[in-house]
Design an enzyme around this catalytic site. Structure first.
Site, PDB file in Angstrom:
ATOM      1  N   TYR A  57       0.853  -1.199   0.000  1.00 18.67           N
ATOM      2  CA  TYR A  57       0.000   0.000   0.000  1.00 18.67           C
ATOM      3  C   TYR A  57       0.889   1.249   0.000  1.00 18.67           C
ATOM      4  O   TYR A  57       1.398   1.677   1.044  1.00 18.67           O
ATOM      5  CB  TYR A  57      -0.947   0.013   1.209  1.00 18.67           C
ATOM      6  CG  TYR A  57      -1.820  -1.226   1.325  1.00 18.67           C
ATOM      7  CD1 TYR A  57      -2.053  -2.048   0.222  1.00 18.67           C
ATOM      8  CD2 TYR A  57      -2.408  -1.578   2.533  1.00 18.67           C
ATOM      9  CE1 TYR A  57      -2.829  -3.186   0.330  1.00 18.67           C
ATOM     10  CE2 TYR A  57      -3.195  -2.720   2.644  1.00 18.67           C
ATOM     11  CZ  TYR A  57      -3.395  -3.513   1.531  1.00 18.67           C
ATOM     12  OH  TYR A  57      -4.164  -4.642   1.643  1.00 18.67           O
ATOM     13  N   SER A 155      -2.613 -14.657   2.577  1.00 15.43           N
ATOM     14  CA  SER A 155      -3.689 -13.970   1.867  1.00 15.43           C
ATOM     15  C   SER A 155      -3.700 -14.408   0.403  1.00 15.43           C
ATOM     16  O   SER A 155      -2.630 -14.620  -0.179  1.00 15.43           O
ATOM     17  CB  SER A 155      -3.445 -12.461   1.978  1.00 15.43           C
ATOM     18  OG  SER A 155      -4.386 -11.758   1.231  1.00 15.43           O
ATOM     19  N   ASN A 156      -4.897 -14.535  -0.137  1.00 14.74           N
ATOM     20  CA  ASN A 156      -5.062 -14.889  -1.547  1.00 14.74           C
ATOM     21  C   ASN A 156      -4.531 -16.289  -1.875  1.00 14.74           C
ATOM     22  O   ASN A 156      -4.088 -16.536  -2.990  1.00 14.74           O
ATOM     23  CB  ASN A 156      -4.397 -13.834  -2.455  1.00 14.74           C
ATOM     24  CG  ASN A 156      -4.991 -12.468  -2.254  1.00 14.74           C
ATOM     25  OD1 ASN A 156      -6.188 -12.276  -2.443  1.00 14.74           O
ATOM     26  ND2 ASN A 156      -4.180 -11.498  -1.831  1.00 14.74           N
ATOM     27  N   GLN A 175      -6.658 -14.199   4.894  1.00 15.67           N
ATOM     28  CA  GLN A 175      -7.372 -13.040   4.352  1.00 15.67           C
ATOM     29  C   GLN A 175      -7.647 -13.298   2.872  1.00 15.67           C
ATOM     30  O   GLN A 175      -6.764 -13.769   2.146  1.00 15.67           O
ATOM     31  CB  GLN A 175      -6.525 -11.767   4.525  1.00 15.67           C
ATOM     32  CG  GLN A 175      -7.293 -10.517   4.172  1.00 15.67           C
ATOM     33  CD  GLN A 175      -6.572  -9.212   4.501  1.00 15.67           C
ATOM     34  OE1 GLN A 175      -6.362  -8.389   3.628  1.00 15.67           O
ATOM     35  NE2 GLN A 175      -6.201  -9.015   5.760  1.00 15.67           N
ATOM     36  N   TYR A 203     -11.526  -9.278   2.769  1.00 13.15           N
ATOM     37  CA  TYR A 203     -11.222  -7.953   2.195  1.00 13.15           C
ATOM     38  C   TYR A 203     -12.237  -7.605   1.118  1.00 13.15           C
ATOM     39  O   TYR A 203     -12.975  -8.473   0.672  1.00 13.15           O
ATOM     40  CB  TYR A 203      -9.767  -7.817   1.743  1.00 13.15           C
ATOM     41  CG  TYR A 203      -9.318  -8.559   0.508  1.00 13.15           C
ATOM     42  CD1 TYR A 203      -9.735  -8.193  -0.762  1.00 13.15           C
ATOM     43  CD2 TYR A 203      -8.400  -9.589   0.618  1.00 13.15           C
ATOM     44  CE1 TYR A 203      -9.269  -8.836  -1.902  1.00 13.15           C
ATOM     45  CE2 TYR A 203      -7.924 -10.243  -0.504  1.00 13.15           C
ATOM     46  CZ  TYR A 203      -8.368  -9.870  -1.774  1.00 13.15           C
ATOM     47  OH  TYR A 203      -7.914 -10.516  -2.878  1.00 13.15           O
ATOM     48  N   PRO A 205     -14.856  -5.818   1.896  1.00 13.17           N
ATOM     49  CA  PRO A 205     -16.139  -6.129   2.545  1.00 13.17           C
ATOM     50  C   PRO A 205     -17.282  -5.258   2.026  1.00 13.17           C
ATOM     51  O   PRO A 205     -18.443  -5.670   2.065  1.00 13.17           O
ATOM     52  CB  PRO A 205     -15.859  -5.850   4.026  1.00 13.17           C
ATOM     53  CG  PRO A 205     -14.704  -4.891   4.045  1.00 13.17           C
ATOM     54  CD  PRO A 205     -13.865  -5.287   2.867  1.00 13.17           C
ATOM     55  N   LEU A 206     -16.947  -4.053   1.559  1.00 17.06           N
ATOM     56  CA  LEU A 206     -18.005  -3.170   1.048  1.00 17.06           C
ATOM     57  C   LEU A 206     -18.020  -3.149  -0.481  1.00 17.06           C
ATOM     58  O   LEU A 206     -18.646  -2.278  -1.087  1.00 17.06           O
ATOM     59  CB  LEU A 206     -17.818  -1.750   1.618  1.00 17.06           C
ATOM     60  CG  LEU A 206     -17.972  -1.668   3.139  1.00 17.06           C
ATOM     61  CD1 LEU A 206     -17.631  -0.272   3.661  1.00 17.06           C
ATOM     62  CD2 LEU A 206     -19.389  -2.061   3.573  1.00 17.06           C
ATOM     63  N   SER A 208     -15.821  -2.200  -2.447  1.00 17.58           N
ATOM     64  CA  SER A 208     -15.300  -0.876  -2.821  1.00 17.58           C
ATOM     65  C   SER A 208     -16.361   0.222  -2.759  1.00 17.58           C
ATOM     66  O   SER A 208     -16.327   1.171  -3.546  1.00 17.58           O
ATOM     67  CB  SER A 208     -14.641  -0.912  -4.209  1.00 17.58           C
ATOM     68  OG  SER A 208     -13.604  -1.859  -4.217  1.00 17.58           O
ATOM     69  N   LYS A 214     -24.924   3.810  -1.116  1.00 16.11           N
ATOM     70  CA  LYS A 214     -24.881   5.200  -1.607  1.00 16.11           C
ATOM     71  C   LYS A 214     -24.923   5.283  -3.137  1.00 16.11           C
ATOM     72  O   LYS A 214     -25.000   6.367  -3.689  1.00 16.11           O
ATOM     73  CB  LYS A 214     -23.649   5.916  -1.071  1.00 16.11           C
ATOM     74  CG  LYS A 214     -22.318   5.407  -1.585  1.00 16.11           C
ATOM     75  CD  LYS A 214     -21.178   6.130  -0.901  1.00 16.11           C
ATOM     76  CE  LYS A 214     -19.833   5.558  -1.295  1.00 16.11           C
ATOM     77  NZ  LYS A 214     -18.730   6.164  -0.578  1.00 16.11           N
TER      78      LYS A 214
HETATM   79  N1  LIG Z   1      -5.067  -9.017   1.025  1.00 16.94           N
HETATM   80  C1  LIG Z   1      -5.336  -8.398  -0.098  1.00 16.94           C
HETATM   81  O1  LIG Z   1      -4.876  -8.775  -1.186  1.00 16.94           O
HETATM   82  C2  LIG Z   1      -6.216  -7.174  -0.056  1.00 16.94           C
HETATM   83  C3  LIG Z   1      -6.762  -6.651  -1.247  1.00 16.94           C
HETATM   84  C4  LIG Z   1      -7.591  -5.543  -1.155  1.00 16.94           C
HETATM   85  C5  LIG Z   1      -7.849  -4.960   0.082  1.00 16.94           C
HETATM   86  N2  LIG Z   1      -7.276  -5.476   1.220  1.00 16.94           N
HETATM   87  C6  LIG Z   1      -7.539  -4.895   2.566  1.00 16.94           C
HETATM   88  O2  LIG Z   1      -8.921  -4.821   2.762  1.00 16.94           O
HETATM   89  C7  LIG Z   1      -9.297  -3.487   3.117  1.00 16.94           C
HETATM   90  C8  LIG Z   1     -10.657  -3.167   2.610  1.00 16.94           C
HETATM   91  O3  LIG Z   1     -10.677  -3.140   1.195  1.00 16.94           O
HETATM   92  P1  LIG Z   1     -10.963  -1.800   0.376  1.00 16.94           P
HETATM   93  O4  LIG Z   1     -10.723  -0.623   1.233  1.00 16.94           O
HETATM   94  O5  LIG Z   1     -10.209  -1.863  -0.898  1.00 16.94           O
HETATM   95  O6  LIG Z   1     -12.484  -1.990  -0.021  1.00 16.94           O
HETATM   96  P2  LIG Z   1     -13.857  -1.882   0.821  1.00 16.94           P
HETATM   97  O7  LIG Z   1     -13.608  -1.948   2.275  1.00 16.94           O
HETATM   98  O8  LIG Z   1     -14.789  -2.849   0.202  1.00 16.94           O
HETATM   99  O9  LIG Z   1     -14.375  -0.434   0.407  1.00 16.94           O
HETATM  100  C9  LIG Z   1     -13.823   0.709   0.954  1.00 16.94           C
HETATM  101  C10 LIG Z   1     -14.461   1.905   0.284  1.00 16.94           C
HETATM  102  O10 LIG Z   1     -15.863   1.958   0.593  1.00 16.94           O
HETATM  103  C11 LIG Z   1     -16.265   3.310   0.755  1.00 16.94           C
HETATM  104  N3  LIG Z   1     -16.689   3.462   2.160  1.00 16.94           N
HETATM  105  C12 LIG Z   1     -16.129   2.917   3.275  1.00 16.94           C
HETATM  106  N4  LIG Z   1     -16.805   3.264   4.376  1.00 16.94           N
HETATM  107  C13 LIG Z   1     -17.830   4.052   3.966  1.00 16.94           C
HETATM  108  C14 LIG Z   1     -18.875   4.715   4.630  1.00 16.94           C
HETATM  109  N5  LIG Z   1     -19.025   4.629   5.948  1.00 16.94           N
HETATM  110  N6  LIG Z   1     -19.749   5.449   3.894  1.00 16.94           N
HETATM  111  C15 LIG Z   1     -19.629   5.529   2.566  1.00 16.94           C
HETATM  112  N7  LIG Z   1     -18.648   4.924   1.856  1.00 16.94           N
HETATM  113  C16 LIG Z   1     -17.763   4.184   2.551  1.00 16.94           C
HETATM  114  C17 LIG Z   1     -15.035   4.169   0.434  1.00 16.94           C
HETATM  115  O11 LIG Z   1     -14.935   4.384  -0.969  1.00 16.94           O
HETATM  116  P3  LIG Z   1     -15.440   5.678  -1.732  1.00 16.94           P
HETATM  117  O12 LIG Z   1     -15.216   6.862  -0.841  1.00 16.94           O
HETATM  118  O13 LIG Z   1     -14.656   5.689  -2.971  1.00 16.94           O
HETATM  119  O14 LIG Z   1     -16.882   5.385  -1.962  1.00 16.94           O
HETATM  120  C18 LIG Z   1     -13.906   3.230   0.793  1.00 16.94           C
HETATM  121  O15 LIG Z   1     -12.706   3.562   0.169  1.00 16.94           O
HETATM  122  C19 LIG Z   1      -8.188  -2.627   2.505  1.00 16.94           C
HETATM  123  O16 LIG Z   1      -8.141  -1.367   3.091  1.00 16.94           O
HETATM  124  C20 LIG Z   1      -6.989  -3.483   2.733  1.00 16.94           C
HETATM  125  O17 LIG Z   1      -6.509  -3.275   4.055  1.00 16.94           O
HETATM  126  C21 LIG Z   1      -6.493  -6.591   1.161  1.00 16.94           C
END
Ligand SMILES: NC(=O)c1ccc[n+]([C@@H]2O[C@H](COP(=O)([O-])OP(=O)(O)OC[C@H]3O[C@@H](n4cnc5c(N)ncnc54)[C@H](OP(=O)(O)O)[C@@H]3O)[C@@H](O)[C@H]2O)c1
Length: 310
Positions: A57, A155-156, A175, A203, A205-206, A208, A214
């Site tokens: 990251y 992970s993965n 993960q 990962y 969870p939302l 993206s 919204k």
């Molecule tokens: N192990 C791996 O290979 C791997 C890969 C990917 C991610 N990860 C981990 O998993 C974590 C989560 O994944 P992610 O951040 O990519 O995706 P995510 O949790 O599915 O989505 C995060 C996005 O959702 C929106 N969001 C979050 N909270 C919100 C709220 N309360 N209200 C409105 N919008 C909201 C924001 O995007 P907007 O503002 O753009 O709408 C935020 O950037 C990462 O931070 C990372 O630590 C791990």
């Protein structure tokens, strides 16, 4: 904030709503990303104690911001930091390396960036092609015995790779991608984790942001999200419609849709914690409110009906 729970069998105690810290290395006006240190400080002040990061990251930037922020706030105690390594940045691009020598060095470098003596949870971020998985995990076990990490994750990894990695029973946490839109992990790897007492951290969870409720059929999708499968024209509108069906449960609990989605994951047995990403303080503080949501068996059944396991 609710009671802390043990993360699997790690002996680490966490609040179940953590922070995915990939966006905190991404300060950017266009995407409305606040300075990561500010987002993290606000989260910690409000009780968050589980941070998920990785060398990948921002090529170490996320880890550095976490290290600096925890040092400045004198808040390392009680915080559980998970980080990951496997990526090697070279002139010819990024390559994956799980060799014991690479992982050992990766842990040392992460310790420096995080300004800490021990990493609570270290994951192999992605499997490489050549290293036997039990050898890679064996290297992490030696780092655990040396006191540099407290627990071991991958992970993965596919189910077969997980089996090989856990040959000596060293794995604590897995993960992988998992959310209401893609629940396939429940079939492919959940049974293995349950049999082997391994905790699962999902990962995306939302999805993206798509699972926050919204998005509407008319939302203009950002360039970044346009490439993601769930935002493609043919499926996007169907997802929006299904997510909208969660509104009734959200209104009943007087919360938003993303709280219901995150609370649902915490009802799945191998999941002890979720790590939604956040671009700003408002998002991370809102996500923490999930801790107060108690879904009923009826709520869970409705969610299962809207997003069935294929
Ligand atoms: N192990 C791996 O290979 C791997 C890969 C990917 C991610 N990860 C981990 O998993 C974590 C989560 O994944 P992610 O951040 O990519 O995706 P995510 O949790 O599915 O989505 C995060 C996005 O959702 C929106 N969001 C979050 N909270 C919100 C709220 N309360 N209200 C409105 N919008 C909201 C924001 O995007 P907007 O503002 O753009 O709408 C935020 O950037 C990462 O931070 C990372 O630590 C791990």
């Amino acid at each position: 904030m609710n009671e802390k729970v043990e993360l699997g069998k790690t002996g680490l105690y966490i609040h179940s709503i953590g922070l995915g810290a990939n966006k905190i290395a991404e300060e950017n006006k266009e995407t409305n990303t606040e300075y990561g240190g500010k987002v993290l400080s606000a989260a910690i002040e409000n009780g968050l104690n589980f941070i998920d990061t990785a060398y990948y990251y921002g090529e170490g930037d996320s880890e550095e911001i976490i290290g600096k922020t925890l040092k400045e706030n004198k808040s390392r105690d009680g915080i559980v930091i998970a980080t990951k390594g496997a990526h090697k940045f070279t002139n010819d691009g990024v390559v994956l390396d799980n060799s014991p020598a690479f992982l050992t060095n990766a842990v040392d470098e992460s310790l420096k960036r995080l300004q800490t003596d021990v990493i609570d949870l270290f994951y192999i971020h992605f499997p490489d092609k050549n290293t036997p998985k039990y050898e890679a995990v064996g290297a992490l076990q030696r780092l655990k015995e040396a006191g540099k990490i407290r627990s071991i994750g991958v992970s993965n990894f596919s189910k077969d790779q997980l089996k090989e990695a856990n040959q000596n029973g060293y794995l604590d946490v897995v993960q992988a991608n998992y959310n209401l839109i893609d629940r396939s992990a429940e079939k492919t790897i959940f049974p293995f984790m349950l049999e082997n007492d391994i905790s699962f951290v999902p990962y995306y969870p939302l999805a993206s942001g798509l699972l926050t409720g919204k998005y509407t059929k008319d939302t203009v999708i950002s360039e970044k999200n346009k490439v993601r499968p769930q935002f493609q024209d043919d499926v996007y509108k169907k997802h929006v419609e299904k997510v909208g069906k969660l509104r009734g449960i959200a209104e009943k609990h007087d919360v938003n849709i993303h709280h219901i989605v995150l609370a649902f994951y915490l009802t799945r047995a191998p999941i002890d914690a979720v790590i939604p990403g956040a671009r700003n303080t408002g998002q991370v503080l809102s996500n923490l409110e999930t801790a107060a949501v108690q879904l009923t068996p009826e709520d869970i059944q409705i969610i299962e009906n809207i997003f069935p396991l294929d």
